[in-house]
Design a protein around this motif. Structure first.
Motif, PDB file in Angstrom:
ATOM      1  N   SER A   1      -2.431  -1.960   2.333  1.00 50.99           N
ATOM      2  CA  SER A   1      -2.990  -0.638   2.066  1.00 50.99           C
ATOM      3  C   SER A   1      -3.497  -0.580   0.641  1.00 50.99           C
ATOM      4  O   SER A   1      -2.846  -1.047  -0.277  1.00 50.99           O
ATOM      5  CB  SER A   1      -1.925   0.452   2.284  1.00 50.99           C
ATOM      6  OG  SER A   1      -1.394   0.376   3.601  1.00 50.99           O
TER       7      SER A   1
ATOM      8  N   PRO B   1       0.127   4.336   1.494  1.00 54.20           N
ATOM      9  CA  PRO B   1       0.507   3.452   2.597  1.00 54.20           C
ATOM     10  C   PRO B   1       0.130   4.052   3.943  1.00 54.20           C
ATOM     11  O   PRO B   1       0.299   5.248   4.184  1.00 54.20           O
ATOM     12  CB  PRO B   1       2.025   3.326   2.450  1.00 54.20           C
ATOM     13  CG  PRO B   1       2.311   3.702   1.041  1.00 54.20           C
ATOM     14  CD  PRO B   1       1.298   4.709   0.658  1.00 54.20           C
TER      15      PRO B   1
ATOM     16  N   VAL C   1       3.256  -3.766   4.269  1.00 52.76           N
ATOM     17  CA  VAL C   1       2.463  -2.552   4.455  1.00 52.76           C
ATOM     18  C   VAL C   1       1.786  -2.150   3.150  1.00 52.76           C
ATOM     19  O   VAL C   1       0.612  -1.757   3.125  1.00 52.76           O
ATOM     20  CB  VAL C   1       3.348  -1.412   5.003  1.00 52.76           C
ATOM     21  CG1 VAL C   1       2.591  -0.080   5.003  1.00 52.76           C
ATOM     22  CG2 VAL C   1       3.814  -1.740   6.411  1.00 52.76           C
ATOM     23  N   LEU C   2       2.488  -2.263   2.045  1.00 54.80           N
ATOM     24  CA  LEU C   2       1.906  -1.923   0.753  1.00 54.80           C
ATOM     25  C   LEU C   2       0.766  -2.872   0.388  1.00 54.80           C
ATOM     26  O   LEU C   2      -0.240  -2.465  -0.203  1.00 54.80           O
ATOM     27  CB  LEU C   2       2.987  -1.958  -0.335  1.00 54.80           C
ATOM     28  CG  LEU C   2       4.022  -0.829  -0.288  1.00 54.80           C
ATOM     29  CD1 LEU C   2       5.097  -1.070  -1.324  1.00 54.80           C
ATOM     30  CD2 LEU C   2       3.346   0.519  -0.521  1.00 54.80           C
TER      31      LEU C   2
END
Length: 360
Positions: free
Chosen positions: A44, A48, A40-41
């Motif tokens: 993004s 996040p 996820v990091l």
């Protein structure tokens, strides 16, 4: 100062010693959670952003971990985030859809029709447009028409009027006829003369006669025959007849024009531009027909001119008429070609002129 790093290193070492005592399933779940957070990091750029699928995966994985392990992990998702998500779901489920205040928007067809009427009639204000809409079956208030034209940036009627010379001359074209004589040399080097008339407003041409020698009596008789063959409603609308100052024009020729209520207007000597529309038509006839055919005689020339006049009046587009032909000024526009269609070609003058039509 030296005791704190030693203490932290000792805590980390005890955590490593506890890893063999944990089950393999718990370690795998914790690794999957951390890997998903890293993913996820990486996706993004900045804060996040969790999608619905990310939330579902984290919810399932965190449910498999114990309470102590969940509290020990440094997660991107906090209990406050879960509560805020739940509150937004509740609001979305039970809140009524937002409605913009004020009246509903006008239909797009109505807006397009109002702007079309304003564009095609520069002397109409919003009240006049409103009356026309009522005649067309649109039940709308005058204030709605005013709002549409104001938002479109359309000026009021007096400022929108077109006062150009082109618009002025086009408005005066109704009822004006012009006549001219031009010659054609045959293949045997004999010269023939053609008397033609043209209507200024519709650009419709009429061949009055073809003769070997243009005399006053012959020109007068040809003009009389043409006016007698036309419909009375068409000749009754003739107000002016423009002619040149050739020798064949006598008082008898002017009397023929006066008999239908027309005022005969001779051009000034040496100023052919006063009869520019007739001269333009003669040039088109030469370029498209007579200069490309070897004329053998008077009868042959008459057939060529009649064929070209039929093409000129029934098919040839004119820029002054919005690319329409004189005989189809009031006819509805042809259907739009939105794909491959069958096109039929018709040949005139032995294939010198082609006419195309769309076949349904």
């Amino acid at each position: 100062m030296t005791f704190r790093p030693v203490y932290r290193f000792g805590c980390l070492l005890l955590g490593w010693l506890r890893l063999p005592a944990r089950s393999c399933a718990a370690r795998d779940v914790e690794i999957l959670v951390l890997r998903h957070l890293v993913a996820v990091l990486q996706c993004s750029s900045g804060k996040p952003v969790f999608t619905g699928g990310d939330r579902a995966v984290l919810a399932v994985l965190l449910r498999l971990l114990g309470k102590r392990r969940r509290s020990a992990l440094k997660l991107l998702v906090t209990p406050r985030t879960v509560l805020r998500r739940h509150a937004s779901l509740v609001v979305k489920e039970w809140t009524c859809p937002h409605r913009r205040p004020g009246r509903p928007a006008k239909p797009g067809a109505l807006r397009a029709l109002v702007l079309r009427l304003a564009r095609e009639n520069d002397g109409w204000g919003y009240r006049r447009i409103h009356g026309e809409l009522l005649n067309l079956g649109w039940k709308v208030a005058a204030s709605a028409v005013w709002e549409i034209v104001q938002r479109a940036g359309v000026d009021p009627a007096p400022r929108r009027a077109d006062r150009s010379w082109a618009r002025f001359l086009k408005a005066q074209a109704a009822g004006i006829w012009a006549t001219d004589v031009f010659h054609v040399d045959t293949v045997f080097l004999r010269r023939l003369f053609v008397l033609c008339f043209i209507e200024h407003d519709t650009r419709r041409v009429h061949i009055a006669g073809v003769t070997r020698s243009v005399t006053a009596d012959r020109a007068t008789q040809c003009a009389r025959n043409l006016l007698m063959s036309l419909d009375g409603t068409r000749t009754a609308g003739i107000r002016y007849l423009i002619r040149d100052n050739a020798g064949y024009v006598t008082e008898g020729f002017d009397a023929v024009g006066a008999s239908v209520g027309a005022r005969v207007v001779p051009i000034l000597p040496g100023v052919p531009g006063m009869n520019a529309i007739a001269e333009r038509r003669v040039g088109s006839c030469r370029r498209e027909a007579t200069d490309r055919v070897l004329i053998t005689g008077e009868r042959h020339l008459r057939l060529v001119l009649d064929e070209y006049a039929g093409h000129h009046n029934g098919h040839r587009p004119h820029r002054s008429l919005g690319q329409r032909c004189p005989d189809r000024i009031g006819a509805p526009a042809p259907p739009a070609a939105d794909g491959p269609s069958r096109i039929l070609r018709r040949d005139r003058l032995g294939g010198l002129i082609h006419e195309y039509a769309q076949v349904a």
